[in-house]
Design an enzyme around this catalytic site. Sequence first.
Site, PDB file in Angstrom:
ATOM      1  N   ARG A  33      -3.233   0.561   1.782  1.00 48.06           N
ATOM      2  CA  ARG A  33      -1.528   1.140   1.928  1.00 48.06           C
ATOM      3  C   ARG A  33      -0.792   0.056   1.872  1.00 48.06           C
ATOM      4  O   ARG A  33      -1.072  -1.172   2.086  1.00 48.06           O
ATOM      5  CB  ARG A  33      -1.480   1.825   3.088  1.00 48.06           C
ATOM      6  CG  ARG A  33      -0.054   2.363   3.301  1.00 48.06           C
ATOM      7  CD  ARG A  33       0.005   3.183   4.720  1.00 48.06           C
ATOM      8  NE  ARG A  33       1.672   3.349   4.763  1.00 48.06           N
ATOM      9  CZ  ARG A  33       2.153   3.294   5.980  1.00 48.06           C
ATOM     10  NH1 ARG A  33       1.381   3.118   7.254  1.00 48.06           N
ATOM     11  NH2 ARG A  33       3.472   3.509   6.181  1.00 48.06           N
ATOM     12  N   HIS A  34       0.337   0.077   1.622  1.00 51.00           N
ATOM     13  CA  HIS A  34       1.476  -0.919   1.422  1.00 51.00           C
ATOM     14  C   HIS A  34       1.493  -1.726   2.598  1.00 51.00           C
ATOM     15  O   HIS A  34       1.627  -1.144   3.495  1.00 51.00           O
ATOM     16  CB  HIS A  34       2.519  -0.710   0.610  1.00 51.00           C
ATOM     17  CG  HIS A  34       3.397   0.414   1.361  1.00 51.00           C
ATOM     18  ND1 HIS A  34       4.334   0.196   2.344  1.00 51.00           N
ATOM     19  CD2 HIS A  34       3.443   1.785   1.278  1.00 51.00           C
ATOM     20  CE1 HIS A  34       4.796   1.405   2.662  1.00 51.00           C
ATOM     21  NE2 HIS A  34       4.146   2.431   2.180  1.00 51.00           N
ATOM     22  N   ARG A  56       7.190  -1.461  -3.054  1.00 55.26           N
ATOM     23  CA  ARG A  56       6.385  -1.734  -1.796  1.00 55.26           C
ATOM     24  C   ARG A  56       4.933  -1.796  -1.913  1.00 55.26           C
ATOM     25  O   ARG A  56       4.229  -2.830  -1.560  1.00 55.26           O
ATOM     26  CB  ARG A  56       6.641  -1.042  -0.767  1.00 55.26           C
ATOM     27  CG  ARG A  56       6.573   0.595  -0.977  1.00 55.26           C
ATOM     28  CD  ARG A  56       7.196   1.382   0.262  1.00 55.26           C
ATOM     29  NE  ARG A  56       6.984   2.813   0.149  1.00 55.26           N
ATOM     30  CZ  ARG A  56       7.538   3.602  -0.470  1.00 55.26           C
ATOM     31  NH1 ARG A  56       8.670   3.271  -1.125  1.00 55.26           N
ATOM     32  NH2 ARG A  56       7.574   4.971  -0.690  1.00 55.26           N
ATOM     33  N   GLU A  67       4.024   7.746  -3.677  1.00 54.48           N
ATOM     34  CA  GLU A  67       3.930   8.467  -2.448  1.00 54.48           C
ATOM     35  C   GLU A  67       4.708  10.033  -2.516  1.00 54.48           C
ATOM     36  O   GLU A  67       5.212  10.233  -3.624  1.00 54.48           O
ATOM     37  CB  GLU A  67       5.076   7.910  -1.356  1.00 54.48           C
ATOM     38  CG  GLU A  67       4.882   8.522   0.171  1.00 54.48           C
ATOM     39  CD  GLU A  67       3.478   8.700   0.650  1.00 54.48           C
ATOM     40  OE1 GLU A  67       2.709   9.419   0.155  1.00 54.48           O
ATOM     41  OE2 GLU A  67       3.432   7.900   1.863  1.00 54.48           O
ATOM     42  N   HIS A 120       0.286   4.643  -1.183  1.00 52.98           N
ATOM     43  CA  HIS A 120       0.896   4.952   0.011  1.00 52.98           C
ATOM     44  C   HIS A 120       0.334   5.909   1.281  1.00 52.98           C
ATOM     45  O   HIS A 120      -0.760   6.463   0.776  1.00 52.98           O
ATOM     46  CB  HIS A 120       2.176   5.730  -0.631  1.00 52.98           C
ATOM     47  CG  HIS A 120       2.988   4.880  -1.347  1.00 52.98           C
ATOM     48  ND1 HIS A 120       4.117   4.111  -1.169  1.00 52.98           N
ATOM     49  CD2 HIS A 120       2.615   4.838  -2.783  1.00 52.98           C
ATOM     50  CE1 HIS A 120       4.488   3.714  -2.424  1.00 52.98           C
ATOM     51  NE2 HIS A 120       3.569   4.061  -3.162  1.00 52.98           N
TER      52      HIS A 120
END
Length: 209
Positions: A9-10, A59, A83, A145
């Site tokens: 995940r970012h 991101r 996302e 995400h």
Amino acid sequence: MSKRIVCLRHGQTLWNVEHRFQGHSDIPLDETGQAQAARAASLLASLRPSMIVSSDLQRANDTALALGRLVGLDVAVDKDFRERGGGQWEGLTRDEIAARWPEEYVAWEAPDGEPVTDVAARVAAAMRRWAARLDDDGLLVIASHGAALRLGICELLGLPEELWPALGGLGNCSWSVLQEGRKGWRLLEHNAGTLPEPISSDDRPDAQT
């Protein structure tokens, strides 16, 4: 040897801190998120990834680039790792969403947003597509995400939808590890890489506690 996927995940964004639904909105990492990405890269580099791919949102892409620079790999981009789209919810805080759409908030279904089943299907399909390019002992890192990864993992594992809430959310710059076996994919690690901290994500509220 078996193929493996690391679902990363970012890092943190200002909207994470403010508990705003990000969805497809292209929000950059904040200073903390950049530091998280650098730390995650230093840890994941030891796994010697064969391939890195990210969402097209900055991101996630910037999180992937931190690892790519360290291990000398280019980062491919696939919009199917975006996302979950939040429609009118994007940019709003959880409190604002709960006040305006109380019933939809409980179900965590934005009236004009992307259905969870659609997200799960597109992310899992992209996971399979990229994993197919790996050698038998290859390792793929996917920077994406919170909701997208959790839903994609559930679909890849073949879990029925009613069991998807059993898998908790991912913290910023935490990751899950999947391994391909004779009977399909299995989950080796989930939400690894950080101490237990509150999760701020676009994922449903009960995935974050």
